[in-house]
Design a protein around this motif. Structure first.
Motif, PDB file in Angstrom:
ATOM      1  N   GLY A  96       0.793  -1.225   0.000  1.00 25.91           N
ATOM      2  CA  GLY A  96       0.000   0.000   0.000  1.00 25.91           C
ATOM      3  C   GLY A  96       0.826   1.277   0.000  1.00 25.91           C
ATOM      4  N   LEU A  97       2.120   1.167  -0.166  1.00 32.07           N
ATOM      5  CA  LEU A  97       2.993   2.341  -0.212  1.00 32.07           C
ATOM      6  C   LEU A  97       3.530   2.536  -1.612  1.00 32.07           C
ATOM      7  CD1 LEU A  97       5.032   1.689   3.063  1.00 32.07           C
ATOM      8  CD2 LEU A  97       3.127   3.291   2.756  1.00 32.07           C
ATOM      9  N   ASP A  98       3.660   3.801  -2.014  1.00 36.35           N
ATOM     10  CA  ASP A  98       4.250   4.151  -3.299  1.00 36.35           C
ATOM     11  C   ASP A  98       5.683   4.612  -3.076  1.00 36.35           C
ATOM     12  OD1 ASP A  98       1.892   3.755  -4.856  1.00 36.35           O
ATOM     13  OD2 ASP A  98       1.131   5.656  -4.065  1.00 36.35           O
ATOM     14  N   PHE A  99       6.624   4.030  -3.801  1.00 35.62           N
ATOM     15  CA  PHE A  99       8.040   4.383  -3.726  1.00 35.62           C
ATOM     16  C   PHE A  99       8.416   5.082  -5.022  1.00 35.62           C
ATOM     17  CE2 PHE A  99       7.461   1.078  -0.720  1.00 35.62           C
ATOM     18  CZ  PHE A  99       8.432   1.220   0.253  1.00 35.62           C
ATOM     19  N   SER A 100       9.062   6.239  -4.915  1.00 40.02           N
ATOM     20  CA  SER A 100       9.506   6.992  -6.087  1.00 40.02           C
ATOM     21  C   SER A 100      10.965   7.375  -5.911  1.00 40.02           C
ATOM     22  CB  SER A 100       8.695   8.280  -6.258  1.00 40.02           C
ATOM     23  OG  SER A 100       7.341   7.997  -6.408  1.00 40.02           O
ATOM     24  N   VAL A 101      11.809   6.946  -6.842  1.00 42.52           N
ATOM     25  CA  VAL A 101      13.219   7.340  -6.818  1.00 42.52           C
ATOM     26  C   VAL A 101      13.333   8.695  -7.497  1.00 42.52           C
ATOM     27  CG1 VAL A 101      15.568   6.759  -7.550  1.00 42.52           C
ATOM     28  CG2 VAL A 101      13.993   4.940  -6.846  1.00 42.52           C
ATOM     29  N   LEU A 102      13.909   9.663  -6.791  1.00 38.79           N
ATOM     30  CA  LEU A 102      14.053  11.020  -7.308  1.00 38.79           C
ATOM     31  C   LEU A 102      15.481  11.348  -7.733  1.00 38.79           C
ATOM     32  CD1 LEU A 102      11.883  12.806  -4.596  1.00 38.79           C
ATOM     33  CD2 LEU A 102      11.176  12.006  -6.864  1.00 38.79           C
ATOM     34  N   TRP A 103      16.449  10.595  -7.252  1.00 44.63           N
ATOM     35  CA  TRP A 103      17.860  10.869  -7.520  1.00 44.63           C
ATOM     36  C   TRP A 103      18.657   9.606  -7.296  1.00 44.63           C
ATOM     37  CZ3 TRP A 103      19.859  14.910  -9.847  1.00 44.63           C
ATOM     38  CH2 TRP A 103      21.253  15.108  -9.783  1.00 44.63           C
ATOM     39  N   PRO A 104      19.706   9.366  -8.020  1.00 41.88           N
ATOM     40  CA  PRO A 104      20.391  10.139  -9.051  1.00 41.88           C
ATOM     41  C   PRO A 104      19.704   9.999 -10.403  1.00 41.88           C
ATOM     42  CG  PRO A 104      21.552   8.078  -8.719  1.00 41.88           C
ATOM     43  CD  PRO A 104      20.424   8.109  -7.726  1.00 41.88           C
ATOM     44  N   PRO A 105      20.082  10.839 -11.360  1.00 41.16           N
ATOM     45  CA  PRO A 105      19.393  10.819 -12.656  1.00 41.16           C
ATOM     46  C   PRO A 105      19.616   9.542 -13.450  1.00 41.16           C
ATOM     47  CG  PRO A 105      21.216  12.389 -12.684  1.00 41.16           C
ATOM     48  CD  PRO A 105      21.091  11.905 -11.277  1.00 41.16           C
TER      49      PRO A 105
END
Length: 178
Positions: free
Chosen positions: A18-27
């Motif tokens: 039920g959790l959303d994981f989003s990688v923001l860095w590194p490009p």
């Protein structure tokens, strides 16, 4: 890349329990990463969120901010203080972009680096962010309750001397294996 590991790169997303994981860095994946290549991940349940920042420093923070078209992607209720609260991290612009209610510095009591830096803590306090660090507070835990969050700081709120429990002698039952 070593077997069994996945590299971290901005844009990766997944869901788990039920959790959303989003990688923001590194490009992009780095074959040999340094502090500013730390994986920065935002975890959200759709209402509340946590930002994990690794050892990113001010240069990495600035590059991350510049890479985001929508700065609200960083907005989080709880933020892991970058680089354990080192003076090389936690720029005012990064703190403003994340806009956390709580900041947690993962530090050790009497650590040789004298982290967190007093100036870093002051920066969060000036931004009206509640400061917590594991050296002073021990384990910190948030629990969802009907009215929002309940924060438990093991050293202050669990006065039973949690760390002493490890050293207590327990009676030995010599007959247990007979």
């Amino acid at each position: 890349m070593r077997s069994g590991y996945q590299t971290c790169a901005a844009g990766q997303r997944w869901q788990w329990q039920g959790l959303d994981f989003s990688v923001l860095w590194p490009p992009d994946p780095r074959p040999r990463a340094d502090n500013n290549d730390s994986c920065v991940i935002r975890i959200s349940d759709g209402e509340y969120s946590v930002l994990l920042t690794g050892d990113i420093e001010a240069k990495g923070e600035a590059n991350l901010l510049a890479s985001l078209g929508d700065k609200t992607q960083l907005d989080s209720d709880i933020m892991l203080v970058p680089h354990h609260g080192s003076a090389s991290s936690s720029s005012p612009s990064f703190i403003r972009a994340v806009n956390p209610t709580w900041a947690v510095a993962s530090t050790g009591l009497l650590n040789p680096w004298r982290l967190p830096a007093k100036t870093v803590r002051a920066g969060y306090e000036q931004a009206d962010v509640t400061w917590l660090d594991t050296a002073a507070n021990g384990q910190v835990r948030w629990q969802r309750i009907d009215t929002g969050w309940k924060l438990v700081r093991w050293r202050q709120d669990r006065r039973a001397g949690w760390y002493r429990q490890m050293f207590k002698r327990r009676p030995v039952n010599l007959d247990a294996d007979r």
